[in-house]
Design an enzyme around this catalytic site. Sequence first.
Site, PDB file in Angstrom:
ATOM      1  N   ASP A  13      20.192 -36.110 -53.342  1.00 43.87           N
ATOM      2  CA  ASP A  13      19.189 -35.216 -52.758  1.00 43.87           C
ATOM      3  C   ASP A  13      19.908 -34.044 -52.099  1.00 43.87           C
ATOM      4  O   ASP A  13      20.780 -34.243 -51.243  1.00 43.87           O
ATOM      5  CB  ASP A  13      18.351 -35.973 -51.719  1.00 43.87           C
ATOM      6  CG  ASP A  13      17.110 -35.203 -51.285  1.00 43.87           C
ATOM      7  OD1 ASP A  13      17.123 -33.959 -51.344  1.00 43.87           O
ATOM      8  OD2 ASP A  13      16.128 -35.842 -50.872  1.00 43.87           O
ATOM      9  N   ASP A 107      15.340 -30.619 -56.576  1.00 45.07           N
ATOM     10  CA  ASP A 107      16.528 -30.892 -55.758  1.00 45.07           C
ATOM     11  C   ASP A 107      16.872 -32.375 -55.659  1.00 45.07           C
ATOM     12  O   ASP A 107      17.609 -32.786 -54.770  1.00 45.07           O
ATOM     13  CB  ASP A 107      16.336 -30.317 -54.349  1.00 45.07           C
ATOM     14  CG  ASP A 107      15.096 -30.859 -53.648  1.00 45.07           C
ATOM     15  OD1 ASP A 107      14.331 -31.614 -54.279  1.00 45.07           O
ATOM     16  OD2 ASP A 107      14.893 -30.523 -52.462  1.00 45.07           O
ATOM     17  N   GLU A 108      16.350 -33.203 -56.580  1.00 46.60           N
ATOM     18  CA  GLU A 108      16.626 -34.635 -56.557  1.00 46.60           C
ATOM     19  C   GLU A 108      17.002 -35.144 -57.953  1.00 46.60           C
ATOM     20  O   GLU A 108      16.435 -34.704 -58.953  1.00 46.60           O
ATOM     21  CB  GLU A 108      15.417 -35.427 -56.059  1.00 46.60           C
ATOM     22  CG  GLU A 108      15.093 -35.234 -54.598  1.00 46.60           C
ATOM     23  CD  GLU A 108      13.958 -36.139 -54.158  1.00 46.60           C
ATOM     24  OE1 GLU A 108      14.196 -37.348 -53.980  1.00 46.60           O
ATOM     25  OE2 GLU A 108      12.829 -35.645 -54.013  1.00 46.60           O
TER      26      GLU A 108
END
Length: 404
Positions: A13, A107-108
Amino acid sequence: MISLQHRSIAHFDMDSFFVSVECRDDNSLKGKPLLIGGMSDRGVVASCSYEARRYGIHSAMPMKMALKLCPHAVVRRGDMEKYSQLSREVTELIAEKAPLYEKSSIDEFYLDLTGMDKFFGSMKWTAELRQHIMRETQLPVSFGLASNKMISKVATNEAKPNGQMEIVFGEEKAFLAPMPVEKLPMVGKETAGQLRRRGVETVKTLSEIPVNLLEAWLGKNGISLWNKANGIDESPVVPYHEQKSISTENTFSSDTIDMQFIHAELVRMTEKIAFELRQQNKLTGCVTVKIRYSDFETVTKQMTIPYSGSDHILLEKVKELFNKLYDRRLLIRLIGVRFSHLVQGNYQISLFDDTQEMIALYQAIDNIKNRFGWQYLMKGTNAVPPAKRGTVRKPDVMPYPKVR
């Protein structure tokens, strides 16, 4: 074949991604309560720094309310194009090294490292990849490593900010037990409230409730919650390259250069698949438009865009591509629109300029489409009865207009 129980799954993350990017590019913002989102009083918070969260600020909060909670907060509009490009750079860094990965949002990422312990040591390898990403991007990254996706995500949240954590196989339930029920993924305020009213405050208590009782309380969600509370999650890491596109096309009943009709079709098609995108909780990073002329020549043009799932943003790109692509004085037989480079994510994250009313309008439109069908609510310019679509009004002359 390796048992699912003995998998090794890492969850990466990019901590407070939008905020971290802005702080990287402007050192003066570090350590300050920073809000990313709409600049007007009626805008919303897309992301906020840990310093801002201490004042009770969270994403999707009205900007006006956030500034009341923290009047000295710094506000930045945000740059979705820059964030999208950095997301692609991180994806490339992971793709270069990971044997199997899933991009679950902008974003993961989930990485399946099953079997790597025999050669490298999964924790050592994952920690080195984290350091590599941080060196290359100058952005903070956190990760959790565990036997399944759910536990690794919870571990990541516990490791934040800018940390790492491993949950050894067999320790999943002990890791979760003392946590409040809200720590489990997808347990929102409403579900947590229902559980707390019944005296269920910790994951340990939740895990001890008979699954049939939880199902009686919460329906199918109760079964899912029981599995989560007991550390069970057999969902696979879905290879990123297998992510499908969403597309639609229309072959007209008669070839045409009626731009009013074609414009209406572009609107209809874009709205249709943008709604499908939001239904799947996805964003697109690439738009493609296709034209087939009356002589059967077929041409396409695509554009990489900041990740979005919003009609008005996507329609603007579709029109722009069509205008660049339509360069022959020929009748058109077919047009098509395709969204690709799909990632999981809420479309609101790209609405830095939108007001609370605009976001509420999208939610209301989607609710109506969910209830009655997507075709029952469309832009006025596209108010063409379905039975007549493809019936073309042939103009007297052969114009060469652009879609406006």
